[in-house]
Write a protein that holds these residues in place. Structure first.
Motif, PDB file in Angstrom:
ATOM      1  N   ALA A   9       0.882  -1.329  -0.036  1.00 23.12           N
ATOM      2  CA  ALA A   9      -0.256  -0.363   0.175  1.00 23.12           C
ATOM      3  C   ALA A   9       0.949   0.941   0.294  1.00 23.12           C
ATOM      4  CB  ALA A   9      -0.961  -0.247   1.227  1.00 23.12           C
ATOM      5  N   VAL A  10       0.707   2.261  -0.348  1.00 18.00           N
ATOM      6  CA  VAL A  10       0.557   3.665  -1.085  1.00 18.00           C
ATOM      7  C   VAL A  10       0.603   4.556   0.423  1.00 18.00           C
ATOM      8  CG1 VAL A  10       1.619   5.449  -2.541  1.00 18.00           C
ATOM      9  CG2 VAL A  10       1.745   3.109  -3.028  1.00 18.00           C
ATOM     10  N   THR A  11       0.950   5.687   0.447  1.00 17.36           N
ATOM     11  CA  THR A  11       1.218   6.283   1.607  1.00 17.36           C
ATOM     12  C   THR A  11       1.957   7.757   1.791  1.00 17.36           C
ATOM     13  OG1 THR A  11       0.831   6.917   3.905  1.00 17.36           O
ATOM     14  CG2 THR A  11       2.668   5.684   3.536  1.00 17.36           C
ATOM     15  N   ARG A  12       1.749   8.416   1.781  1.00 17.87           N
ATOM     16  CA  ARG A  12       2.745   9.875   1.413  1.00 17.87           C
ATOM     17  C   ARG A  12       2.865  10.170   3.426  1.00 17.87           C
ATOM     18  NH1 ARG A  12      -1.470  14.085  -0.665  1.00 17.87           N
ATOM     19  NH2 ARG A  12      -2.736  13.505   0.848  1.00 17.87           N
ATOM     20  N   GLY A  13       4.212  11.235   3.493  1.00 20.48           N
ATOM     21  CA  GLY A  13       4.069  11.694   4.823  1.00 20.48           C
ATOM     22  C   GLY A  13       4.769  13.370   4.710  1.00 20.48           C
ATOM     23  N   LEU A  58      11.094  18.038   3.542  1.00 19.27           N
ATOM     24  CA  LEU A  58      10.421  17.071   2.708  1.00 19.27           C
ATOM     25  C   LEU A  58       9.120  15.758   2.906  1.00 19.27           C
ATOM     26  CD1 LEU A  58      11.764  15.326  -0.557  1.00 19.27           C
ATOM     27  CD2 LEU A  58      12.037  13.790   1.446  1.00 19.27           C
ATOM     28  N   SER A  59       8.964  16.810   1.017  1.00 19.18           N
ATOM     29  CA  SER A  59       6.823  16.137   1.168  1.00 19.18           C
ATOM     30  C   SER A  59       7.507  13.990   0.415  1.00 19.18           C
ATOM     31  CB  SER A  59       5.781  16.699   0.786  1.00 19.18           C
ATOM     32  OG  SER A  59       5.634  17.485   1.726  1.00 19.18           O
ATOM     33  N   THR A  66       8.027   3.441   4.970  1.00 19.03           N
ATOM     34  CA  THR A  66       8.550   4.150   5.345  1.00 19.03           C
ATOM     35  C   THR A  66       9.313   4.985   6.305  1.00 19.03           C
ATOM     36  OG1 THR A  66       7.775   4.096   3.073  1.00 19.03           O
ATOM     37  CG2 THR A  66       9.185   6.510   3.664  1.00 19.03           C
ATOM     38  N   ALA A  67       8.245   6.057   7.075  1.00 16.47           N
ATOM     39  CA  ALA A  67       8.749   6.580   8.044  1.00 16.47           C
ATOM     40  C   ALA A  67       9.699   5.946   8.764  1.00 16.47           C
ATOM     41  CB  ALA A  67       7.617   7.415   8.777  1.00 16.47           C
ATOM     42  N   LYS A  79      23.135  15.305  17.289  1.00 14.54           N
ATOM     43  CA  LYS A  79      22.976  16.556  17.334  1.00 14.54           C
ATOM     44  C   LYS A  79      21.793  17.123  15.913  1.00 14.54           C
ATOM     45  CE  LYS A  79      27.531  18.226  18.438  1.00 14.54           C
ATOM     46  NZ  LYS A  79      28.645  18.666  18.229  1.00 14.54           N
ATOM     47  N   LEU A  80      21.220  16.261  15.716  1.00 16.64           N
ATOM     48  CA  LEU A  80      20.432  16.058  14.802  1.00 16.64           C
ATOM     49  C   LEU A  80      18.576  16.052  15.103  1.00 16.64           C
ATOM     50  CD1 LEU A  80      19.148  15.492  11.494  1.00 16.64           C
ATOM     51  CD2 LEU A  80      19.316  13.431  12.440  1.00 16.64           C
ATOM     52  N   ARG A  81      17.788  16.951  14.883  1.00 17.14           N
ATOM     53  CA  ARG A  81      16.665  16.454  15.526  1.00 17.14           C
ATOM     54  C   ARG A  81      15.861  16.819  14.261  1.00 17.14           C
ATOM     55  NH1 ARG A  81      19.229  19.999  18.635  1.00 17.14           N
ATOM     56  NH2 ARG A  81      19.540  20.504  20.658  1.00 17.14           N
ATOM     57  N   PHE A  82      14.446  15.800  14.516  1.00 17.99           N
ATOM     58  CA  PHE A  82      13.941  15.659  13.420  1.00 17.99           C
ATOM     59  C   PHE A  82      12.553  15.266  14.008  1.00 17.99           C
ATOM     60  CE2 PHE A  82      15.822  11.270  13.320  1.00 17.99           C
ATOM     61  CZ  PHE A  82      15.018  10.825  12.471  1.00 17.99           C
ATOM     62  N   GLU A  83      11.498  15.397  13.085  1.00 20.79           N
ATOM     63  CA  GLU A  83      10.190  14.532  13.075  1.00 20.79           C
ATOM     64  C   GLU A  83       9.903  13.895  11.332  1.00 20.79           C
ATOM     65  OE1 GLU A  83       7.484  16.964  15.727  1.00 20.79           O
ATOM     66  OE2 GLU A  83       8.513  18.243  15.397  1.00 20.79           O
ATOM     67  N   ILE A  84       8.973  12.924  11.654  1.00 15.74           N
ATOM     68  CA  ILE A  84       8.866  12.564  10.275  1.00 15.74           C
ATOM     69  C   ILE A  84       7.033  12.114  11.214  1.00 15.74           C
ATOM     70  CG2 ILE A  84      10.029   9.905  10.668  1.00 15.74           C
ATOM     71  CD1 ILE A  84       9.964   9.919   7.505  1.00 15.74           C
ATOM     72  N   THR A  85       6.660  12.165   9.411  1.00 18.68           N
ATOM     73  CA  THR A  85       5.181  11.273   9.696  1.00 18.68           C
ATOM     74  C   THR A  85       4.504  10.213   8.439  1.00 18.68           C
ATOM     75  OG1 THR A  85       3.975  12.881   8.534  1.00 18.68           O
ATOM     76  CG2 THR A  85       3.894  13.338  11.328  1.00 18.68           C
TER      77      THR A  85
END
Length: 172
Positions: A9-13, A58-59, A66-67, A79-85
């Motif tokens: 299945a395909v999704t996006r984030g 990045l969308s 994938t996330a 020293k990296l800070r990130f979020e992904i949905t």
């Protein structure tokens, strides 16, 4: 639905890199591109919340999971800070991940409208810990909702308002 169909299945984030030292930026693009199956070139802008770091968004479109794969590739980077949905699909819930060097990874399952869904066994465990005097229910619920991560990342999120977003589609 069988396992094979669900994983296809395909999704996006959206990946929000809140702060990365300049030396990490090309490595981060390479790592994310490896997960997405296509080269990634992000539009890096200075992060005013922390001198000497950069931010980017990045969308993406890709397969379920994938996330989680991106998080696996990036967690532990200093020293990296990130979020992904990852958005929900008809066959799956969504996901939200946050990462800071101090706190590590936060993961939450999200529903159709972006609400965090907390499994009942995790709520019961929080109540038991509070009843044993180890903590309070409020502190445990805050952890389940990712409040410590939100508190740490809020300054970096605010500093990125109005930044450009680029769409990238995974080779599907």
């Amino acid at each position: 639905m069988n396992h094979s169909a669900a994983t296809r299945a395909v999704t996006r984030g959206v990946l929000f890199v809140h702060s990365a030292p300049s030396a990490l930026c090309p490595h981060l693009e390479w790592a994310v591109g490896g997960v997405l199956g296509a080269p990634v070139s992000l539009d890096w802008t200075p992060q005013p919340a922390q001198q000497g770091t950069f931010r980017a968004e990045l969308s993406w479109t890709g397969h379920l999971g994938t996330a989680a794969a991106v998080v696996s590739g990036l967690k532990g980077w200093d020293k990296l800070r990130f979020e992904i949905t990852e958005e929900p699909t008809p066959s799956s819930e969504g996901a939200r991940y946050s990462y800071t060097p101090e706190l590590g990874v936060f993961h939450a399952v999200t529903g159709l409208h972006g609400d965090i869904l907390i499994p009942e066994d995790r709520l019961r465990a929080a109540v038991v810990k509070a009843a044993m005097g180890e903590t309070t229910v409020e502190l445990e619920v805050d952890k389940l909702l990712g409040k410590p991560w939100d508190d740490e990342l809020e300054t970096f999120r605010h500093a990125g308002e109005g930044a450009p977003v680029r769409w990238l589609h995974q080779v599907v």
